[in-house]
Enzyme design. Structure first.
Site, PDB file in Angstrom:
ATOM      1  N   ASP A 150       0.910  -1.091  -0.043  1.00 43.56           N
ATOM      2  CA  ASP A 150      -0.142  -0.075  -0.030  1.00 43.56           C
ATOM      3  C   ASP A 150       0.704   1.134   0.022  1.00 43.56           C
ATOM      4  O   ASP A 150       1.552   1.521   0.942  1.00 43.56           O
ATOM      5  CB  ASP A 150      -0.782  -0.098   1.175  1.00 43.56           C
ATOM      6  CG  ASP A 150      -2.182   0.939   1.160  1.00 43.56           C
ATOM      7  OD1 ASP A 150      -2.043   1.732   0.351  1.00 43.56           O
ATOM      8  OD2 ASP A 150      -2.867   0.949   2.209  1.00 43.56           O
ATOM      9  N   GLY A 199      -5.108   3.443  -8.129  1.00 46.48           N
ATOM     10  CA  GLY A 199      -5.231   3.813  -9.343  1.00 46.48           C
ATOM     11  C   GLY A 199      -4.551   4.944  -9.993  1.00 46.48           C
ATOM     12  O   GLY A 199      -4.700   5.479 -11.016  1.00 46.48           O
ATOM     13  N   ASP A 220     -10.501   4.208  -1.354  1.00 52.83           N
ATOM     14  CA  ASP A 220     -11.010   3.057  -0.638  1.00 52.83           C
ATOM     15  C   ASP A 220     -12.523   3.067  -0.845  1.00 52.83           C
ATOM     16  O   ASP A 220     -13.451   3.910  -0.977  1.00 52.83           O
ATOM     17  CB  ASP A 220     -10.859   3.271   0.777  1.00 52.83           C
ATOM     18  CG  ASP A 220      -9.323   3.166   1.130  1.00 52.83           C
ATOM     19  OD1 ASP A 220      -8.500   3.102   0.205  1.00 52.83           O
ATOM     20  OD2 ASP A 220      -8.988   3.248   2.260  1.00 52.83           O
TER      21      ASP A 220
HETATM   22  C1  GLA Z   1      -5.384   2.501   2.820  1.00 50.62           C
HETATM   23  C2  GLA Z   1      -6.008   1.229   1.818  1.00 50.62           C
HETATM   24  C3  GLA Z   1      -7.037   0.593   2.582  1.00 50.62           C
HETATM   25  C4  GLA Z   1      -6.342   0.089   3.927  1.00 50.62           C
HETATM   26  C5  GLA Z   1      -5.825   1.041   4.655  1.00 50.62           C
HETATM   27  C6  GLA Z   1      -5.207   0.544   6.069  1.00 50.62           C
HETATM   28  O1  GLA Z   1      -6.450   3.123   3.189  1.00 50.62           O
HETATM   29  O2  GLA Z   1      -6.617   1.873   0.714  1.00 50.62           O
HETATM   30  O3  GLA Z   1      -7.600  -0.530   1.914  1.00 50.62           O
HETATM   31  O4  GLA Z   1      -5.277  -1.140   3.642  1.00 50.62           O
HETATM   32  O5  GLA Z   1      -4.893   1.729   4.039  1.00 50.62           O
HETATM   33  O6  GLA Z   1      -4.523   1.438   6.567  1.00 50.62           O
END
Ligand code: GLA
Length: 395
Positions: A150, A199, A220
């Protein structure tokens, strides 16, 4: 001179071997969109070892594993400190990651974990920046089968090191993912690489090149119809970038988390199946209602998602609140979703020739669980508000 030449040949050979194993790995890993569970949507930062074990247990006892859900993925907040040698350890919520991995494997499931290319994760835990090889080796030693990587604080590094030049920033982002991909390859363990950078920079165009098996296409998801439908219907046009080993990921499922109606969750599940999206349940698996189980474990919907042809579906038409999406399936079959995005029930007519189908077809209404027999020219259905009629069609 000759030694340099030989050294160059050796290097070229090694590079070829590395790229060879890269493509070999990406066709066998995630040959169909990954299915499983992830801790974030329900447990977020509260998740513990016990919650993950309970999820693994429930995945078996509910029948989800046998329906195809195999990955048990811990999201953010498992991370502890690094030791003097730089090795990452889990925090007190996760006393023994190797033991947890063994437990998950003993249930016939696979083990997933989470990190960031930045110094910190999005929840401000320790990231992998500068420790990529070491972390990949640690994950492999724990038996990890899936890594969600991430972007989070790596965005700041991109900003600082590119001095505001977006081209350089994007190149840095690609390098960061490729670096972890290479680190994973070095471990020799097949580990699915799930890229999460929301994205940015049309990731679908370069995700496979840097070793991604799937990549988030959006920011998200949330457990409400507005956000879920904005993401889901917003995937139009991305079908050509997906295929076996490399999938578009419109984010994890919210089915069963309680803030959408049955019809809205059916829309969520149907759309994700048409999109060949990863199916990562995001609810508390130990507390599922029958309705939630029926949605997550509908065999016909899962068969669409996991179809062997590996072709993502796309929007066929949109007229006001009604949208028709189709997905080509193996053996000439087709999935057809008649979606009503409006706030009142609608009558939607699907004309077979619009989808290149012959005038006579056989169809199954999947959520109604009934075969419709031979149909001619068109099919008209009542579709509830925010709902869907999902058909599997055979010419
Ligand atoms: C980001 C990701 C989520 C999740 C959080 C965790 O927002 O997009 O899917 O993994 O971090 O902190």
């Amino acid at each position: 001179m000759q030694r340099t030449f030989h050294f160059c040949l050796l290097l070229a050979g090694l590079l070829l071997a590395a790229t060879g194993s890269l493509s070999a790995q990406s066709t066998t890993l995630a040959a169909t969109p990954p299915m499983g569970w992830n801790s974030w949507n329900h447990f977020a930062g509260q998740v513990t070892d016990a919650d993950v074990r309970a999820a693994a247990d429930a995945m078996v006892s509910s029948g989800m594993r046998d329906a195809g859900y195999v990955y048990v993925n811990i999201d953010d907040t498992w991370e502890g400190q690094r030791d003097a040698k730089g090795f990452i350890h889990s925090n007190s919520k996760f006393p023994d990651m190797k033991a947890l991995g063994d437990y998950i494997h003993s249930r016939g499931l696979k083990f997933g974990i989470y990190s960031s290319p930045g110094p910190q994760t999005c929840a401000r835990y320790e990231g992998s920046y500068g420790h990529e090889d070491q972390d990949a080796a640690t994950y492999a030693s724990w038996g990890v089968d899936y890594l969600k990587y991430d972007l989070c604080s790596y965005g700041n590094i991109m900003k600082d090191e590119s001095h505001g030049d977006p081209k350089i920033a994007n190149a840095l982002m690609q390098q960061a993912y490729e670096k972890m991909h290479r680190a994973i390859l070095k471990t020799g363990r097949p580990i699915v690489l799930s890229m999460c950078q929301y994205g940015w920079d049309e990731v679908w165009k370069w995700g496979p090149k840097v070793g991604g098996n799937l990549w988030r296409t959006t920011d998200d998801i949330k457990d409400n119809y507005a956000r879920m439908s904005q993401i889901g219907f917003g995937q139009a046009g991305l079908a050509k970038y997906a295929g076996p080993g490399h999938w578009n990921d419109p984010d994890m499922l919210e089915v069963g988390n309680g803030h959408m109606s049955r019809d809205e969750y059916r829309t969520h599940m149907s759309l994700w199946a048409i999109l060949a999206a990863p199916l990562l349940a995001g609810n508390d698996l130990s507390q599922m209602t029958q309705e939630t189980k029926d949605i997550l474990m509908n065999k016909d919907v899962i068969a669409i998602d996991q179809d062997a042809l590996g072709k993502q579906g796309d929007r066929l038409s949109a007229e006001g609140p009604q949208e028709i999406w189709t997905r080509p399936l193996a053996n000439g079959a087709m999935a057809v979703g008649l979606f009503n995005r409006g706030d009142f029930p609608l009558t939607i007519t699907f004309h077979f020739k619009d989808a290149g189908l012959p005038s006579t077809i056989h169809a199954r209404d999947i959520w109604a669980g009934k075969d419709l027999g031979p149909l001619h020219d068109s099919y008209t259905a009542e579709v509830p508000q925010h709902g869907v009629v999902l058909l599997r069609v055979q010419p």
